[in-house]
Design a protein around this motif. Structure first.
Motif, short mmCIF file in Angstrom:
data_model
loop_
_atom_site.label_atom_id
_atom_site.label_comp_id
_atom_site.label_asym_id
_atom_site.label_seq_id
_atom_site.Cartn_x
_atom_site.Cartn_y
_atom_site.Cartn_z
N ALA A 1 -28.16 5.74 -48.63
CA ALA A 1 -26.94 6.29 -49.08
C ALA A 1 -26.38 7.68 -48.47
O ALA A 1 -27.52 8.73 -48.30
CB ALA A 1 -26.84 6.44 -50.53
N ILE A 2 -25.32 7.85 -48.09
CA ILE A 2 -24.87 9.08 -47.64
C ILE A 2 -23.55 9.63 -48.30
O ILE A 2 -22.54 8.65 -48.58
CB ILE A 2 -24.68 9.13 -46.25
N GLU A 3 -23.47 11.01 -48.78
CA GLU A 3 -22.18 11.35 -49.32
C GLU A 3 -22.02 12.85 -48.85
O GLU A 3 -23.02 13.54 -48.63
CB GLU A 3 -22.28 11.11 -50.71
N PRO A 4 -20.55 13.32 -48.61
CA PRO A 4 -20.40 14.62 -48.20
C PRO A 4 -20.63 15.45 -49.53
O PRO A 4 -20.52 15.32 -50.70
CB PRO A 4 -18.63 14.51 -48.03
N LYS A 5 -21.29 17.05 -49.11
CA LYS A 5 -21.39 17.91 -50.32
C LYS A 5 -20.32 18.25 -50.83
O LYS A 5 -20.05 18.52 -52.04
CB LYS A 5 -22.26 19.12 -49.43
N GLU B 1 -18.36 -1.23 -53.33
CA GLU B 1 -17.03 -1.50 -53.88
C GLU B 1 -17.09 -0.86 -55.37
O GLU B 1 -16.19 -0.26 -55.94
CB GLU B 1 -16.77 -3.02 -53.84
N GLU B 2 -18.22 -0.96 -55.97
CA GLU B 2 -18.31 -0.76 -57.38
C GLU B 2 -18.37 1.03 -57.59
O GLU B 2 -17.98 1.56 -58.49
CB GLU B 2 -19.39 -1.39 -58.36
N THR B 3 -19.31 1.60 -56.69
CA THR B 3 -19.74 2.97 -56.97
C THR B 3 -18.77 3.88 -56.10
O THR B 3 -18.80 4.92 -56.10
CB THR B 3 -21.03 3.28 -56.62
N GLY B 4 -18.13 3.27 -55.09
CA GLY B 4 -17.85 3.98 -53.93
C GLY B 4 -18.54 4.64 -52.99
O GLY B 4 -18.19 5.55 -52.06
N GLN B 5 -19.83 4.56 -53.22
CA GLN B 5 -21.06 5.11 -52.32
C GLN B 5 -20.84 4.52 -50.93
O GLN B 5 -21.00 3.52 -50.76
CB GLN B 5 -22.24 4.93 -52.89
N LEU B 6 -21.18 5.41 -49.85
CA LEU B 6 -21.23 5.09 -48.50
C LEU B 6 -22.76 4.68 -48.26
O LEU B 6 -23.61 5.56 -48.64
CB LEU B 6 -20.90 6.13 -47.53
N VAL B 7 -23.14 3.58 -47.61
CA VAL B 7 -24.34 3.23 -47.35
C VAL B 7 -24.64 2.96 -45.86
O VAL B 7 -23.60 2.14 -45.55
CB VAL B 7 -24.86 1.96 -48.22
N ILE B 8 -25.28 3.64 -45.37
CA ILE B 8 -25.55 3.46 -43.71
C ILE B 8 -26.85 2.62 -43.67
O ILE B 8 -28.02 2.83 -44.35
CB ILE B 8 -25.66 4.97 -42.94
#
Length: 677
Positions: A406-410, A438-445
């Motif tokens: 999972a990756i997210e901006p600071k 779709e549920e959490t809006g989290q970006l997964v690479i």
């Protein structure tokens, strides 16, 4: 430079066999590099990316052009690490010939086999180079046996080593029957000597074997041999060029690139035996209009046609599209048609690359490799050419990624920058997948392995300077079913005062592992309007990726539409799509759903002293040892192990073997996970 004087070659091998070191020597001896860069010092010309210099491995395939004996050699230095399989695959697609490098100690290692079979797929002509003859445990003749047994090739040595390990001092040239020695100064002339008495018997034996092999394919060689005549080197070279083109024999060279031994004869072999673009048969494409096969001649006179085999983003120039031209001429300042995107693209500049420096060109002709700047929409695998002659070269196929983070901006202000960066990286690397939960809006690479993701994450943070938080690596599981089940789904919903109804019956059953998902229909357009059939197909196909129990992608599921009932007054496409999705979920939940995990093929090389602890540790991790091969100084283990148990294994292996063990890991298959998540 005419096509017959051009060689498009790649250098392929297992990690640490010495590909980049050999390429550095080639650049030095062909005059492209005024000093020799060392991988160990982080100064290799071809490993220009900062991470490549830090890690001592090749990540992106650098393309460079050099000249030897009036021949132009376009070299693509491909990665050896299995996580960068896409780089290897896309490079092999555009090569005409390749140098397969084998380590004299490690021999034919797991990734050597993988790359060899990829080269078979693309029908790439090869010569072999056995490197690192100066290393402890080096055994030239042992590697020849392995090439024959593991790769099914017929190795024909053209040169033999004089000595081995610290005693390796030169090579025997079987073509001219002489010894060659290299002076301390790499720029000095080579030293040629007559074959010494202690080497006469060995040289005569292998020269005899060489002539014997060539006699199998050349009557001219056989006649001269039977008449006791000398066989001229020109004739031997002519026959060798033929056998390399039809891949019946594999000429073998030898050396120690780090000590500058053996590279000039290898360069002679590249220009003498590997094919020019014009030596190869016409290529097959597919007509965009009717998908029929089209033959494309490799000539400057045809319609322009080229394949984009790599994209690299430059901060100032934008996307740099590496292309191989197969037919016609592509000129600067003109427009080309992108067959895949159905769009015109403008060519602003054309470059010939030397690692990370370049020279401007006005055009690229058939057979040439270069970089186009100006194309905004092109992706790896796209075909570009003439709008009036639309032909699609085959698309590149890459394996599924098996590991995710999972990756997210600071901060939210970095979100746009992160998304733009991820978009750039996915255009460059087809095995790098980005999804938004779709549920959490989290970006997964997702990527091909720990190292692959680690490199990409480092590029995001360091090269693109995006402030991002990274999660721990997660395994990309899959789901499937184990039984057959028939289910009827009735759908009824009132929306905006209007009824939406649908009824359908589907049968789900497991497919063979690896067969993929399939949807078929027993219902025809006679019984159900086309728009409803399309809606059902959409509903089912979208459900495949949504999973069954845990939301992981479903694989190897076969769905058959058995029957459908519709009402002219109340049925809608929306209702049938929804019914298909809901019916799929319900049917699969009753068809013995199971969770599948990726199982990896692991090759471990370690010194004999530590083999017991290594086997013990890998068994504890759920690994199954399939074979153990003993070599002079090392043991080679072939293991299958679940990916979830192999995180951080490189650190463990280093501590078990005092830093002397190495391993490679690639995806093998999916298998049911014991105990669920």
């Amino acid at each position: 430079m005419t096509a017959e004087n051009m060689r498009n070659i790649g250098i392929m091998a297992h990690i640490d066999a010495g590909k980049t070191t050999t390429t550095e020597r080639i650049l030095f001896y062909t005059g492209k590099s005024h000093r020799i860069g060392e991988v160990d010092d982080g100064e290799a010309t071809m490993d220009w990316m900062e991470q490549e210099q830090n890690r001592g491995i090749t990540i992106v395939s650098a393309a460079t052009t050099c000249f030897w004996k009036d021949k132009q050699i376009n070299i693509i230095d491909t990665p050896g690490h299995v996580d960068f399989t896409a780089e290897v695959e896309r490079s092999l697609r555009v090569l005409d010939g390749a140098v397969a490098i084998f380590c004299a100690v490690g021999g034919v290692e797991p990734q050597s086999e993988t790359v060899w079979h990829q080269a078979d797929t693309y029908n790439v002509s090869r010569i072999a180079y056995i490197n690192k003859m100066d290393r402890i445990g080096a055994d030239f003749f042992d590697v020849l046996t392995e090439i024959e047994e593991k790769l099914g090739a017929v190795p024909v040595p053209l040169y033999l080593p004089i000595g081995a390990e610290s005693g390796f001092k030169g090579i025997i040239d079987l073509l001219n029957m002489r010894e060659i020695y290299w002076p301390e100064d790499p720029a000095a002339e080579l030293i040629y000597k007559e074959i010494s008495p202690e080497n006469t018997e060995l040289a005569s034996e292998w020269r005899e074997k060489l002539i014997d092999k060539l006699g199998e394919v050349s009557d001219e060689v056989t006649e001269l041999y039977l008449e006791g005549e000398d066989i001229p080197v020109e004739l031997i070279n002519k026959v060798l060029r033929k056998v390399v083109l039809d891949q019946s024999f594999l000429p073998v060279f030898v050396g120690a690139s780090l000590r500058n031994i053996g590279v000039q004869p290898l360069l002679d072999g590249i220009v003498e035996y590997l094919p020019a673009p014009g030596d190869l048969p016409a290529i097959t494409g597919h007509s965009v209009k009717n998908e029929s096969e089209v033959t494309v001649d490799r000539s400057d006179d045809g319609n322009p046609l080229a394949l984009v085999f790599k994209i690299q983003n430059d901060r100032e120039a934008g996307p740099m599209c590496y292309v191989r031209v197969y037919s016609g001429v592509i000129k600067k300042g003109t427009a080309v048609y992108n067959m895949n995107k159905r769009k015109r693209e403008r060519i602003n500049r054309i470059l010939r690359m030397h690692s990370n420096t370049s020279e401007d060109l006005s055009s690229l002709a058939a057979g040439e490799i270069g970089v186009i700047i100006g194309m905004k929409d092109a992706q790896t695998g796209d075909t570009i050419g003439s709008e009036g002659h639309q032909v699609l070269l085959e698309n590149l196929h890459f394996p599924e990624p098996v590991i995710s983070v999972a990756i997210e901006p600071k901060s939210m202000s970095d979100m746009d920058k992160l998304k733009k960066t991820l978009d750039n990286l996915t255009r460059e690397d087809p095995t790098f997948i980005v999804k938004e939960n779709e549920e959490t809006g989290q970006l997964v690479i997702s990527g091909m392995g720990e190292l692959h993701l680690d490199v990409l994450v480092t590029r995001i943070v360091d090269d693109y300077r995006v402030a991002a938080k990274i999660g721990n690596p997660q395994v990309s599981y899959r789901e499937t079913i184990t039984q057959e089940y028939i289910h009827t789904e009735k759908f009824h919903k009132v929306m905006a005062g209007k009824d939406n109804t649908a009824e359908l019956t589907i049968r789900v059953k497991p497919s063979e592992r690896g067969a993929g998902n399939q949807f078929s229909s027993l219902v025809t357009e006679k019984n159900l309007p086309r728009e409803y059939l399309d809606a059902i197909r959409r509903g089912i196909e979208n459900s495949f990726s949504g999973g069954i129990m845990y939301g992981y992608p479903g694989i190897d599921v076969s769905v058959v539409l058995e029957s459908a009932v519709y009402n002219e007054m109340t049925s809608t496409a929306f209702a049938f799509e929804a019914a298909a999705a809901m019916g799929f979920d319900e049917a699969c939940r009753n068809a013995g759903p199971v969770l599948l995990e990726p199982v990896m093929k692991v090759g471990i090389l370690c010194p004999k002293d530590y083999i017991g602890e290594v086997i013990n540790n890998v068994t504890v991790r759920g690994g199954i040892v399939h074979s153990l091969e003993s070599r002079t100084a090392i043991e080679h283990l072939n293991v299958e192990a679940p990916l979830s148990k192999m995180f951080g294994y490189s650190t463990v292996l280093r501590s078990l073997t005092q830093g002397r063990g190495t391993f490679s890991m690639e995806f093998s298959h999916f298998a049911p996970k014991e105990g669920g998540i």
